[in-house]
Design a protein around this motif. Structure first.
Motif, mmCIF file in Angstrom:
data_model
loop_
_atom_site.group_PDB
_atom_site.id
_atom_site.type_symbol
_atom_site.label_atom_id
_atom_site.label_comp_id
_atom_site.label_asym_id
_atom_site.label_seq_id
_atom_site.Cartn_x
_atom_site.Cartn_y
_atom_site.Cartn_z
ATOM 1 N N TYR A 42 0.836 -1.192 0.000
ATOM 2 C CA TYR A 42 0.000 0.000 0.000
ATOM 3 C C TYR A 42 0.875 1.248 0.000
ATOM 4 O O TYR A 42 1.855 1.324 0.742
ATOM 5 C CB TYR A 42 -0.918 0.009 1.219
ATOM 6 C CG TYR A 42 -1.954 -1.082 1.184
ATOM 7 C CD1 TYR A 42 -3.216 -0.849 0.672
ATOM 8 C CD2 TYR A 42 -1.656 -2.362 1.644
ATOM 9 C CE1 TYR A 42 -4.172 -1.863 0.634
ATOM 10 C CE2 TYR A 42 -2.588 -3.377 1.604
ATOM 11 C CZ TYR A 42 -3.854 -3.116 1.093
ATOM 12 O OH TYR A 42 -4.781 -4.117 1.052
ATOM 13 N N THR A 43 0.514 2.209 -0.814
ATOM 14 C CA THR A 43 1.288 3.447 -0.871
ATOM 15 C C THR A 43 1.212 4.177 0.461
ATOM 16 O O THR A 43 0.161 4.255 1.084
ATOM 17 C CB THR A 43 0.774 4.364 -1.995
ATOM 18 O OG1 THR A 43 -0.602 4.697 -1.723
ATOM 19 C CG2 THR A 43 0.854 3.685 -3.339
ATOM 20 N N SER A 107 3.990 7.656 -1.222
ATOM 21 C CA SER A 107 2.644 8.156 -1.496
ATOM 22 C C SER A 107 2.629 8.823 -2.869
ATOM 23 O O SER A 107 3.586 9.487 -3.268
ATOM 24 C CB SER A 107 2.225 9.155 -0.417
ATOM 25 O OG SER A 107 2.214 8.550 0.850
ATOM 26 N N ASP A 110 1.479 5.398 -8.557
ATOM 27 C CA ASP A 110 0.292 4.898 -9.257
ATOM 28 C C ASP A 110 0.031 3.441 -8.871
ATOM 29 O O ASP A 110 0.968 2.632 -8.824
ATOM 30 C CB ASP A 110 0.476 4.998 -10.771
ATOM 31 C CG ASP A 110 0.524 6.437 -11.254
ATOM 32 O OD1 ASP A 110 -0.049 7.302 -10.550
ATOM 33 O OD2 ASP A 110 1.125 6.700 -12.305
ATOM 34 N N PRO A 111 -1.221 3.095 -8.591
ATOM 35 C CA PRO A 111 -1.529 1.694 -8.282
ATOM 36 C C PRO A 111 -1.334 0.812 -9.510
ATOM 37 O O PRO A 111 -1.341 1.292 -10.647
ATOM 38 C CB PRO A 111 -2.990 1.753 -7.838
ATOM 39 C CG PRO A 111 -3.550 2.969 -8.498
ATOM 40 C CD PRO A 111 -2.426 3.964 -8.556
ATOM 41 N N THR A 146 -3.489 1.930 -3.642
ATOM 42 C CA THR A 146 -3.463 3.264 -3.057
ATOM 43 C C THR A 146 -3.846 3.164 -1.591
ATOM 44 O O THR A 146 -4.971 2.801 -1.253
ATOM 45 C CB THR A 146 -4.420 4.205 -3.798
ATOM 46 O OG1 THR A 146 -4.022 4.280 -5.164
ATOM 47 C CG2 THR A 146 -4.382 5.592 -3.178
ATOM 48 N N THR A 149 -6.531 7.509 0.951
ATOM 49 C CA THR A 149 -7.677 7.863 0.130
ATOM 50 C C THR A 149 -7.771 9.376 0.059
ATOM 51 O O THR A 149 -8.033 10.034 1.061
ATOM 52 C CB THR A 149 -8.960 7.280 0.733
ATOM 53 O OG1 THR A 149 -8.785 5.867 0.873
ATOM 54 C CG2 THR A 149 -10.155 7.551 -0.139
#
Length: 539
Positions: A42-43, A107, A110-111, A146, A149
């Motif tokens: 996860y970023t 962060s 790109d996913p 990502t 959110t």
């Protein structure tokens, strides 16, 4: 409140395409032998990669680092996304090492699907290192999701301790806005769950809207949620998320959702409670009781490598164990004390009479010394109803595991061929003539052969008198070396029988000495002679 820390990331073992895997005869050759990473990252959220390396060269490596990158291109590492660095102080010839390194996908990444690259000694810090095999790429891709959110992070949720099915409950959600944002920025979702892990049992309470707020910082979002009328009475946990339910179940992170540690009690305003519900309530009054019921372990394991155990736990209590966490340790003592932590295993929502069996890979730290070690396990249970019986939460294996170096590894193994002891009396000088050889698969460097005198047949450093040392720069496989070391017997010895010791790598027998030399076998490092002090000194 606390962040939710139990996201389901199925850990997989990624096989790597290794080029140039031929060990160098001279110099340093650091290779990656194995790596374990999560299948999803996860970023903005930290995770871990477990890496295993070995020095296949003949020389010792000084300090160096390993970088980990993500790349969409399977053939490109230059200029790609750096997610972590493992710094290593050094690595002896033939030695193995493994470590857990924190990695973080930046962060804003790109996913999507990425390849993981391991780059050993990217900076070229180790002189003469064989760099042709320093870059390896995963065959499988890692799914990057990502983590944050929008521009918000969750801090906590304030909600009352009780609620009634079919009624509204006021709620305050505290969030952190990381950057200025002028437009209305979406919704916050709230759920009820009977466990502390989001699954298909999530009950939606509704949403609260994030208002327009241009200034970064902490903000309180006020609103109200509704408990569905058909919600059964009982104890629940409140989950808060920036994601809808289908994205929360098993895919959340500490940033995307969290839960309240203090549960909420849901009651019914009207209606008759059925006998089935009464039975369920009685069942909930019982506490969980998680026990270890089965274990399979190997007879031996190798330093710097992994071994597999089969572990089973069972909830023999009458209530669900929301989280059952098993800690694995290796201990030099048969009672399991002074154990070294190896890994955790977490079982979620272990229901009454349910058994969970799993094969677990454990890694032996590279700093371990050869010897016999006992596997120990310890259970910690988190549940809405506390576990009362914790006496069965500790377990130690009845038979030890022989921890040693892999016989196939390019590691030395020194042994005595012959030791000629002197025939001298106290106060006189003489020489100990020693011949040793290397029957291992790698060269040994900076070797010490120390000599001691003791009145005891069992060697103890505290009771032994140091006589001298023979130092070797190196000795390679099948090489044989002989040396005479002058020694003097102390003058104040009482008459009697004494023992002379020739000890290869004395640090193997002194815990406070420092790092010992890696060897395939330590049992042949000591040779013992005997002398008599007194009338029969020349018998």
């Amino acid at each position: 409140m606390q962040w939710f820390k139990m996201s389901i990331l199925l850990t997989v073992i990624l096989s790597f395409l290794l080029s140039g895997m031929v060990a160098a005869e001279q110099g340093v050759d650091i290779i990656g032998t194995r790596i374990v990473v999560p299948s999803s990252l996860y970023t903005g959220v930290s995770d871990e990669v477990q890496d295993f390396i070995r020095n296949d060269g003949s020389d010792q490596a000084g300090p160096f680092a390993i970088q980990y990158y993500l790349s969409r291109d399977p053939d490109q590492i230059e200029g790609q996304i750096l997610i972590g660095t493992w710094k290593i102080d050094g690595l002896k010839p033939g030695a193995r090492k493994y470590g857990n390194t924190t990695i973080t996908v930046p962060s804003g990444t790109d996913p999507g699907e990425y390849y993981l690259f391991r780059w050993i000694d990217q900076a070229g810090a180790v002189a003469g290192e064989q760099s042709s095999n320093n870059i390896q790429r995963s065959q499988s891709t890692i799914h990057v999701i990502t983590g944050k959110t929008g521009t918000y992070e969750g801090i906590g949720t304030i909600i009352q301790a009780t609620g009634t099915a079919g009624s509204q409950i006021p709620v305050t959600v505290v969030i952190n806005q990381t950057v200025p944002k002028e437009e209305e920025s979406g919704l916050i979702y709230l759920f009820l769950s009977q466990g502390t892990m989001p699954d298909s049992s999530l009950i939606s309470l509704g949403t609260v809207s994030i208002p327009q707020s241009p200034s970064p910082g902490e903000h309180e979002v006020l609103g109200a949620v509704s408990v569905p009328p058909d919600t059964a009475e009982g104890t629940y946990y409140v989950f808060t998320s920036f994601l809808p339910a289908e994205q929360v179940r098993g895919e959340g992170t500490p940033v995307s959702f969290w839960y309240n540690e203090d549960p909420i009690q849901i009651t019914r305003a009207t209606g008759v409670v059925s006998s089935e519900e009464k039975g369920q309530d009685l069942q909930k009054q019982k506490e969980p009781d998680v026990v270890l019921i089965e274990n399979e372990q190997p007879d031996e394991a190798f330093i710097g490598d992994t071994f597999t155990i089969t572990d089973s736990i069972k909830n023999v209590g009458g209530a669900e164990a929301n989280i059952a966490k098993v800690e694995y340790l290796l201990s030099p003592d048969s009672d399991g004390t002074k154990g070294t932590h190896l890994a955790w295993r977490t079982v979620l929502s272990l229901k009454p009479d349910q058994t969970s069996t799993e094969q677990k890979q454990l890694g032996v730290p590279s700093y371990f010394k050869s010897g016999l070690f006992y596997l120990a396990k310890k259970i910690a249970v988190t549940a809405a109803i506390p576990e009362k019986d914790s006496d069965n939460n500790w377990w130690v294996s009845s038979k030890p595991i022989h921890i040693r170096y892999n016989p196939a590894s390019p590691i030395p193994d020194l042994t005595h061929i012959r030791t000629v002891w002197p025939h001298i009396i106290p106060g006189e000088s003489g020489s100990i003539t020693d011949t040793i050889t290397n029957i291992g698969h790698g060269c040994a460097h900076d070797v010490a052969i120390a000599y001691y005198l003791s009145p005891y047949q069992e060697f103890e450093m505290a009771t032994a008198h140091y006589l001298g040392v023979w130092r070797l720069d190196s000795i390679c496989p099948l090489e044989q070396k002989t040396n005479s070391t002058p020694v003097m017997i102390p003058t104040d010895l009482a008459p009697g029988e004494y023992y002379l010791y020739s000890v290869i790598d004395p640090c193997s027998f002194m815990p406070e000495c420092g790092e010992e030399m890696p060897e395939l076998e330590k049992s042949n490092n000591m040779n013992i002679g005997k002398i008599m002090i007194g009338p029969c000194a020349f018998c």
